[in-house]
Design an enzyme around this catalytic site. Structure first.
Site, PDB file in Angstrom:
ATOM      1  N   LYS A  13       0.824  -1.192  -0.121  1.00 43.87           N
ATOM      2  CA  LYS A  13       0.041   0.078   0.130  1.00 43.87           C
ATOM      3  C   LYS A  13       1.029   1.167   0.017  1.00 43.87           C
ATOM      4  O   LYS A  13       0.673   2.170  -0.780  1.00 43.87           O
ATOM      5  CB  LYS A  13      -0.874   0.057   1.287  1.00 43.87           C
ATOM      6  CG  LYS A  13      -1.836  -1.169   1.351  1.00 43.87           C
ATOM      7  CD  LYS A  13      -2.807  -1.035   2.435  1.00 43.87           C
ATOM      8  CE  LYS A  13      -2.064  -1.034   3.942  1.00 43.87           C
ATOM      9  NZ  LYS A  13      -1.777  -2.470   4.188  1.00 43.87           N
ATOM     10  N   ARG A  88      -9.451   1.133   9.476  1.00 48.60           N
ATOM     11  CA  ARG A  88      -8.982  -0.117   9.562  1.00 48.60           C
ATOM     12  C   ARG A  88     -10.180  -1.152  10.449  1.00 48.60           C
ATOM     13  O   ARG A  88      -9.987  -2.163  10.713  1.00 48.60           O
ATOM     14  CB  ARG A  88      -7.828  -0.504  10.526  1.00 48.60           C
ATOM     15  CG  ARG A  88      -6.266  -0.560   9.871  1.00 48.60           C
ATOM     16  CD  ARG A  88      -5.382  -0.771  10.815  1.00 48.60           C
ATOM     17  NE  ARG A  88      -4.089  -1.301  10.521  1.00 48.60           N
ATOM     18  CZ  ARG A  88      -3.094  -0.684  10.135  1.00 48.60           C
ATOM     19  NH1 ARG A  88      -3.087   0.480   9.546  1.00 48.60           N
ATOM     20  NH2 ARG A  88      -2.091  -1.460   9.845  1.00 48.60           N
ATOM     21  N   ARG A 127      11.544  -6.534   5.016  1.00 45.13           N
ATOM     22  CA  ARG A 127      11.296  -5.123   4.718  1.00 45.13           C
ATOM     23  C   ARG A 127      12.441  -4.451   5.738  1.00 45.13           C
ATOM     24  O   ARG A 127      12.522  -4.559   6.744  1.00 45.13           O
ATOM     25  CB  ARG A 127       9.922  -4.704   5.039  1.00 45.13           C
ATOM     26  CG  ARG A 127       9.643  -3.408   4.862  1.00 45.13           C
ATOM     27  CD  ARG A 127       8.280  -3.101   4.857  1.00 45.13           C
ATOM     28  NE  ARG A 127       7.256  -3.157   6.078  1.00 45.13           N
ATOM     29  CZ  ARG A 127       6.052  -2.824   6.026  1.00 45.13           C
ATOM     30  NH1 ARG A 127       5.634  -2.605   5.065  1.00 45.13           N
ATOM     31  NH2 ARG A 127       5.560  -3.235   6.877  1.00 45.13           N
ATOM     32  N   ARG A 160      11.349  -2.049  10.965  1.00 43.71           N
ATOM     33  CA  ARG A 160      10.195  -1.626  11.941  1.00 43.71           C
ATOM     34  C   ARG A 160      10.204  -2.488  12.995  1.00 43.71           C
ATOM     35  O   ARG A 160      10.290  -3.618  13.023  1.00 43.71           O
ATOM     36  CB  ARG A 160       9.109  -1.356  11.280  1.00 43.71           C
ATOM     37  CG  ARG A 160       8.955  -0.353  10.253  1.00 43.71           C
ATOM     38  CD  ARG A 160       7.645  -0.218   9.507  1.00 43.71           C
ATOM     39  NE  ARG A 160       6.363  -0.652  10.118  1.00 43.71           N
ATOM     40  CZ  ARG A 160       5.377  -0.583   9.579  1.00 43.71           C
ATOM     41  NH1 ARG A 160       5.132  -0.281   8.211  1.00 43.71           N
ATOM     42  NH2 ARG A 160       4.260  -0.993  10.082  1.00 43.71           N
ATOM     43  N   ARG A 171      -0.498  -8.757  13.757  1.00 39.77           N
ATOM     44  CA  ARG A 171      -1.094  -8.084  12.623  1.00 39.77           C
ATOM     45  C   ARG A 171      -1.868  -8.569  11.580  1.00 39.77           C
ATOM     46  O   ARG A 171      -2.985  -8.270  11.282  1.00 39.77           O
ATOM     47  CB  ARG A 171       0.233  -7.249  12.140  1.00 39.77           C
ATOM     48  CG  ARG A 171       0.792  -6.154  13.091  1.00 39.77           C
ATOM     49  CD  ARG A 171       1.993  -5.627  12.483  1.00 39.77           C
ATOM     50  NE  ARG A 171       1.701  -4.786  11.386  1.00 39.77           N
ATOM     51  CZ  ARG A 171       2.901  -4.413  10.672  1.00 39.77           C
ATOM     52  NH1 ARG A 171       4.079  -4.998  10.894  1.00 39.77           N
ATOM     53  NH2 ARG A 171       2.726  -3.805   9.639  1.00 39.77           N
TER      54      ARG A 171
HETATM   55  P1  AMP Z   1       0.901   0.471   9.403  1.00 36.46           P
HETATM   56  O1  AMP Z   1       2.173   0.970   9.066  1.00 36.46           O
HETATM   57  O2  AMP Z   1      -0.221   0.868   8.666  1.00 36.46           O
HETATM   58  O3  AMP Z   1       1.031  -1.148   9.063  1.00 36.46           O
HETATM   59  O4  AMP Z   1       0.502   0.642  10.892  1.00 36.46           O
HETATM   60  C1  AMP Z   1       1.360   0.246  11.752  1.00 36.46           C
HETATM   61  C2  AMP Z   1       0.590   0.227  13.302  1.00 36.46           C
HETATM   62  O5  AMP Z   1      -0.074   1.483  13.779  1.00 36.46           O
HETATM   63  C3  AMP Z   1      -0.726  -0.596  13.318  1.00 36.46           C
HETATM   64  O6  AMP Z   1       0.003  -2.008  13.597  1.00 36.46           O
HETATM   65  C4  AMP Z   1      -1.306  -0.150  14.259  1.00 36.46           C
HETATM   66  O7  AMP Z   1      -0.783  -0.554  15.832  1.00 36.46           O
HETATM   67  C5  AMP Z   1      -1.319   1.395  14.122  1.00 36.46           C
HETATM   68  N1  AMP Z   1      -2.095   1.930  13.298  1.00 36.46           N
HETATM   69  C6  AMP Z   1      -1.947   2.446  11.913  1.00 36.46           C
HETATM   70  N2  AMP Z   1      -3.270   2.829  11.373  1.00 36.46           N
HETATM   71  C7  AMP Z   1      -4.036   2.707  12.408  1.00 36.46           C
HETATM   72  C8  AMP Z   1      -5.580   2.611  12.055  1.00 36.46           C
HETATM   73  N3  AMP Z   1      -6.104   2.977  11.312  1.00 36.46           N
HETATM   74  N4  AMP Z   1      -6.262   2.107  13.339  1.00 36.46           N
HETATM   75  C9  AMP Z   1      -5.658   1.628  14.496  1.00 36.46           C
HETATM   76  N5  AMP Z   1      -4.271   1.653  14.580  1.00 36.46           N
HETATM   77  C10 AMP Z   1      -3.466   1.884  13.519  1.00 36.46           C
END
Ligand code: AMP
Length: 217
Positions: A13, A88, A127, A160, A171
């Site tokens: 994404k 989400r 990654r 990360r 996740r």
């Molecule tokens: P991502 O980079 O989108 O994979 O986000 C990393 C982490 O940030 C996720 O595993 C969540 O803990 C938190 N996070 C990001 N976006 C959201 C969202 N829309 N709702 C809840 N937690 C989020």
């Protein structure tokens, strides 16, 4: 053009969103990036978010909804935006609908990147991300020219915290339970476009471009 990217973590994404930003000149709104920035700065929001992120869980809805509301009301979002990692949960999607309605706007398309789970695990565990410019690499599919160093800016690459295998599996579970239902939510509105995310970055991009040209015309 108001767009949403759906798809499991590691589906590509962020990578594809950056291409949309470049070509269509609309900002990428990545809630994950916003939280990581807050964590790096050590703000209150960052401290709160980190607890959840480290466990592979979602940050509470009201926290995320608040930061997105503030972000999409900024001037650079007037011509559109691409949401990456938000919504989400169904609650977040409903809150997004409400805020857009108040602004007299709507989502034009939901790009759903479809990638099988085994592929996802491989992608995420390998990654690496640039500390300075955020460019994303994969040690197997798209390695940097020099080990540990960003091709674009020379910054240092890191993994990360939440990209470790155990957290990735959690996740994925959270994705299946809480986020996947959004595909049906938006399908009912007739705005979901499924994209085969297994293909390589260029091919996925071509498919996305086709969809975006169609919805623009
Ligand atoms: P991502 O980079 O989108 O994979 O986000 C990393 C982490 O940030 C996720 O595993 C969540 O803990 C938190 N996070 C990001 N976006 C959201 C969202 N829309 N709702 C809840 N937690 C989020």
């Amino acid at each position: 053009m108001n767009l949403i990217f759906l798809g499991p973590p590691g589906a590509g994404k962020g990578t594809q969103a950056k291409r949309i930003v470049e070509k269509y000149k609309i900002p990428q709104i990545s809630t994950g990036d916003m939280f990581r920035e807050a964590v790096a700065k050590g703000t209150e929001l960052g401290k709160r978010a980190k607890e959840y992120m480290d466990r592979g869980e979602l940050v509470p809805d009201e926290v995320v909804i608040g930061i997105v509301k503030e972000r999409i009301s900024q001037k650079d979002c007037e011509r559109g935006f691409i949401l990456d990692g938000f919504p989400r949960t169904i609650r977040q999607a409903e809150a997004l609908d409400d805020m857009l309605e108040e602004m007299g706007r709507k989502i034009d398309a939901v790009l759903n990147l479809v990638v099988p789970e085994e592929e996802i695990i491989k992608r995420i565990v390998y990654r690496r991300v640039c500390k300075s410019c955020g460019a994303v690499y994969n040690l197997i599919y798209s390695p940097p020219k020099v080990d540990g160093t960003c091709d674009k800016c020379g910054g240092e690459l890191y993994q990360r915290d939440d990209d470790k295998e155990e957290t990735v599996r959690e996740r994925m579970r959270v994705y299946r339970e809480q986020t996947e239902p959004l595909i049906e939510y938006y399908s009912k509105k007739g705005i979901v476009f499924n994209i085969d995310g297994k293909k390589d970055i260029e091919e996925v991009w071509k498919e996305i471009e086709k969809v975006l040209e169609r919805i623009r015309s």
